[in-house]
Design an enzyme around this catalytic site. Structure first.
Site, PDB file in Angstrom:
ATOM      1  CG  ASP A  37      48.200  23.839  37.466  1.00  0.00           C
ATOM      2  OD1 ASP A  37      48.606  22.852  36.819  1.00  0.00           O
ATOM      3  OD2 ASP A  37      47.402  23.750  38.410  1.00  0.00           O
ATOM      4  CG  ASN A  46      56.105  18.380  38.047  1.00  0.00           C
ATOM      5  OD1 ASN A  46      56.398  19.546  37.792  1.00  0.00           O
ATOM      6  ND2 ASN A  46      54.868  18.036  38.418  1.00  0.00           N
ATOM      7  NE  ARG A  87      48.172  25.971  41.031  1.00  0.00           N
ATOM      8  CZ  ARG A  87      48.636  24.884  41.636  1.00  0.00           C
ATOM      9  NH1 ARG A  87      49.183  24.974  42.839  1.00  0.00           N
ATOM     10  NH2 ARG A  87      48.578  23.713  41.055  1.00  0.00           N
ATOM     11  CB  SER A 119      51.816  23.229  44.230  1.00  0.00           C
ATOM     12  OG  SER A 119      50.451  22.960  44.019  1.00  0.00           O
TER      13      SER A 119
END
Length: 246
Positions: A21, A69, A189, A197
């Site tokens: 991310d 996404n 992450r 997520s």
């Protein structure tokens, strides 16, 4: 002593998963277009994959593109798909050199045909590699995966292929996208966000979670080694007490 040298090879995570991310924020901070963040992020992928191979992590799964996404602007989605195809073509030699097998999980049929073709080509060419399995989660969402699994098992129950009494964890595992992968031991992450997520919700039931503020394009091998050293200093009890483990 380097961070890599401090790692105990006998206490490595068997399956490492990463939520990569921060590409967009990295580009924004530098006054660049988002595509520059994705391009720099792709270089980070190469470095981290090679680092995992160097220390002999057997399974690495990267969250590359989620079901959510698809809600991004079409131009960005098209860019990501082109970048994926070019990266696969470019990195095939690296995968072969490092004896890495490519695997994919997710609703692959929703990807562009050119992307699917390139993915399947690299998967076929690396299928005999055995040092590490690199899994890309593409058009992947854990809730979608679980819904798919429930539907498949329900249909088998309806057709008397499975008895409801015999449904257990192994049956569920065998219907997931990750049916050929072990449960996740360590989930990393980047970018400072502290949420999952919709990533591998079933598979991370007992995973150790590690969050870092570093944006993915800036993530380095030493950052990875720091996370693994942190993991190795944790006590994984799986419901038992510390005394039981001793």
């Amino acid at each position: 002593m380097s961070l890599q040298d401090q790692i105990d090879k006998n206490k490595l995570p068997n399956h490492l998963a990463v939520i990569m991310d921060g590409n967009g924020r990295w580009a924004k901070q530098k006054g660049l277009f988002r595509n520059k963040g994705h391009e720099k992020g792709a270089k980070t992928v190469k470095a981290i994959v090679e680092a995992c191979a160097e220390i002999d992590i057997p399974f690495l799964t990267l969250y590359a593109f989620s079901t959510e996404n698809w809600n991004r602007p079409k131009l960005e989605i098209d860019l990501l798909m082109r970048l994926l195809v070019s990266s696969l073509k470019k990195e095939l030699k690296t995968l072969q050199k490092n004896n890495i097998k490519l695997n994919v999980i997710g609703n692959i049929d929703s990807l562009p045909k050119k992307t699917i073709k390139e993915l399947l080509d690299v998967i076929e060419k690396t299928k005999s590699n055995s040092r590490m399995t690199l899994t890309l989660a593409l058009s992947y969402g854990s809730r979608e995966e679980i819904i798919k699994t429930i539907k498949e098992i329900s249909l088998k129950v309806k057709n008397n292929l499975i008895s409801p009494e015999n449904i257990d964890e192994s049956v569920i595992n065998s219907h997931l996208y990750t049916q050929n992968l072990p449960d996740v031991d360590l989930l990393i992450r980047t970018s400072g966000e502290q949420r999952i997520s919709n990533f591998l919700l079933w598979q991370i039931a007992y995973a150790e979670l590690y969050f870092t503020d570093i944006l993915w394009p800036d993530y380095t091998k030493d950052n990875l080694f720091e996370a693994i050293l942190n993991y190795q200093n944790r006590e994984r009890r799986f419901g038992k007490t510390s005394d039981q483990l001793k």
